[in-house]
Write a protein that holds these residues in place. Structure first.
Motif, mmCIF file in Angstrom:
data_model
loop_
_atom_site.group_PDB
_atom_site.id
_atom_site.type_symbol
_atom_site.label_atom_id
_atom_site.label_comp_id
_atom_site.label_asym_id
_atom_site.label_seq_id
_atom_site.Cartn_x
_atom_site.Cartn_y
_atom_site.Cartn_z
ATOM 1 N N ASN A 17 34.566 37.157 38.070
ATOM 2 C CA ASN A 17 33.965 38.129 38.980
ATOM 3 C C ASN A 17 32.476 37.878 39.191
ATOM 4 O O ASN A 17 31.880 38.474 40.068
ATOM 5 C CB ASN A 17 34.190 39.555 38.477
ATOM 6 C CG ASN A 17 35.642 39.963 38.577
ATOM 7 O OD1 ASN A 17 36.443 39.311 39.239
ATOM 8 N ND2 ASN A 17 35.993 41.032 37.904
ATOM 9 N N TRP A 36 39.555 36.508 52.784
ATOM 10 C CA TRP A 36 38.496 37.045 51.938
ATOM 11 C C TRP A 36 37.613 37.951 52.781
ATOM 12 O O TRP A 36 37.520 37.817 53.993
ATOM 13 C CB TRP A 36 37.612 35.948 51.386
ATOM 14 C CG TRP A 36 38.225 34.994 50.428
ATOM 15 C CD1 TRP A 36 39.546 34.844 50.096
ATOM 16 C CD2 TRP A 36 37.515 34.006 49.679
ATOM 17 N NE1 TRP A 36 39.695 33.833 49.187
ATOM 18 C CE2 TRP A 36 38.462 33.294 48.913
ATOM 19 C CE3 TRP A 36 36.178 33.650 49.595
ATOM 20 C CZ2 TRP A 36 38.089 32.254 48.064
ATOM 21 C CZ3 TRP A 36 35.814 32.619 48.748
ATOM 22 C CH2 TRP A 36 36.767 31.931 47.987
ATOM 23 N N LYS A 42 30.600 42.522 46.793
ATOM 24 C CA LYS A 42 31.660 41.860 46.038
ATOM 25 C C LYS A 42 32.547 41.072 46.996
ATOM 26 O O LYS A 42 32.925 41.578 48.057
ATOM 27 C CB LYS A 42 32.540 42.875 45.302
ATOM 28 C CG LYS A 42 31.778 43.848 44.438
ATOM 29 C CD LYS A 42 31.352 43.214 43.157
ATOM 30 C CE LYS A 42 30.733 44.281 42.252
ATOM 31 N NZ LYS A 42 30.044 43.735 41.145
ATOM 32 N N CYS A 44 36.049 39.759 47.900
ATOM 33 C CA CYS A 44 37.429 40.143 47.594
ATOM 34 C C CYS A 44 38.396 39.201 48.301
ATOM 35 O O CYS A 44 38.250 38.948 49.496
ATOM 36 C CB CYS A 44 37.703 41.561 48.072
ATOM 37 S SG CYS A 44 36.615 42.791 47.351
ATOM 38 N N ASP A 45 39.373 38.708 47.553
ATOM 39 C CA ASP A 45 40.458 37.916 48.130
ATOM 40 C C ASP A 45 41.613 38.887 48.346
ATOM 41 O O ASP A 45 42.303 39.281 47.411
ATOM 42 C CB ASP A 45 40.863 36.786 47.188
ATOM 43 C CG ASP A 45 41.982 35.922 47.735
ATOM 44 O OD1 ASP A 45 42.618 36.307 48.749
ATOM 45 O OD2 ASP A 45 42.248 34.863 47.143
ATOM 46 N N VAL A 46 41.810 39.296 49.584
ATOM 47 C CA VAL A 46 42.827 40.298 49.913
ATOM 48 C C VAL A 46 44.134 39.673 50.405
ATOM 49 O O VAL A 46 45.028 40.391 50.856
ATOM 50 C CB VAL A 46 42.296 41.330 50.941
ATOM 51 C CG1 VAL A 46 41.096 42.070 50.392
ATOM 52 C CG2 VAL A 46 41.968 40.670 52.262
ATOM 53 N N MET A 85 40.999 47.712 45.330
ATOM 54 C CA MET A 85 39.997 46.775 45.826
ATOM 55 C C MET A 85 39.311 46.071 44.661
ATOM 56 O O MET A 85 39.091 44.858 44.699
ATOM 57 C CB MET A 85 38.973 47.512 46.695
ATOM 58 C CG MET A 85 37.947 46.619 47.362
ATOM 59 S SD MET A 85 36.427 46.292 46.418
ATOM 60 C CE MET A 85 35.801 47.908 46.107
ATOM 61 N N LYS A 86 39.024 46.796 43.601
ATOM 62 C CA LYS A 86 38.350 46.203 42.440
ATOM 63 C C LYS A 86 39.198 45.114 41.792
ATOM 64 O O LYS A 86 38.664 44.163 41.231
ATOM 65 C CB LYS A 86 37.980 47.281 41.427
ATOM 66 C CG LYS A 86 36.852 48.168 41.910
ATOM 67 C CD LYS A 86 36.527 49.257 40.922
ATOM 68 C CE LYS A 86 35.444 50.163 41.487
ATOM 69 N NZ LYS A 86 35.136 51.274 40.590
ATOM 70 N N LEU A 88 40.900 42.984 43.354
ATOM 71 C CA LEU A 88 40.897 41.841 44.260
ATOM 72 C C LEU A 88 39.563 41.094 44.275
ATOM 73 O O LEU A 88 39.415 40.095 44.972
ATOM 74 C CB LEU A 88 41.248 42.314 45.678
ATOM 75 C CG LEU A 88 42.601 43.024 45.809
ATOM 76 C CD1 LEU A 88 42.762 43.612 47.203
ATOM 77 C CD2 LEU A 88 43.749 42.088 45.479
ATOM 78 N N VAL A 89 38.605 41.574 43.495
ATOM 79 C CA VAL A 89 37.275 40.956 43.449
ATOM 80 C C VAL A 89 37.366 39.595 42.769
ATOM 81 O O VAL A 89 37.936 39.471 41.683
ATOM 82 C CB VAL A 89 36.268 41.864 42.714
ATOM 83 C CG1 VAL A 89 34.937 41.155 42.505
ATOM 84 C CG2 VAL A 89 36.068 43.157 43.479
#
Length: 102
Positions: A17, A36, A42, A44-46, A85-86, A88-89
């Motif tokens: 992270n 991303w 941050k 994030c890879d979503v 969401m956290k 996916l960081v």
């Protein structure tokens, strides 16, 4: 032993992270197969969340590869969404990159 294993896994995740990405690198990841975005600094890879997103993958694709902080906060996401969401960081955005505030 299990405690040691899980504490080591958590520590490794913290290191991941802390990876630093430029906005140029984030911008390269703007497709349904590789998505991303930046949310509050941050990265994030979503990608894995695209099909699960309650608003549909199109909403995520609209902000793919860029800073989506304003979009994320203006929707009024639930605590559950913020917690997701956290997970996916994958790192942080390089704040010295002049595009980081765009």
């Amino acid at each position: 032993w299990l405690y040691f294993f899980f504490s080591m896994s958590t520590d490794n995740n913290k290191d991941d992270n802390n990876r630093v990405f430029s906005m140029g690198e984030v911008a390269k990841h703007a497709s349904i197969d590789d998505c991303w975005m930046v949310i509050n600094g941050k990265v994030c890879d979503v990608t894995s969340f695209m099909m699960e997103h309650p608003g549909g993958s199109e909403i995520l694709l609209d902000v793919a590869g860029r800073d989506a902080s304003e979009d994320f906060s203006s929707i009024g996401h639930t605590q559950k969404a913020e917690a997701k969401m956290k997970t996916l960081v994958i790192g942080v955005v390089d704040t010295s990159d002049s595009r980081a505030s765009q």
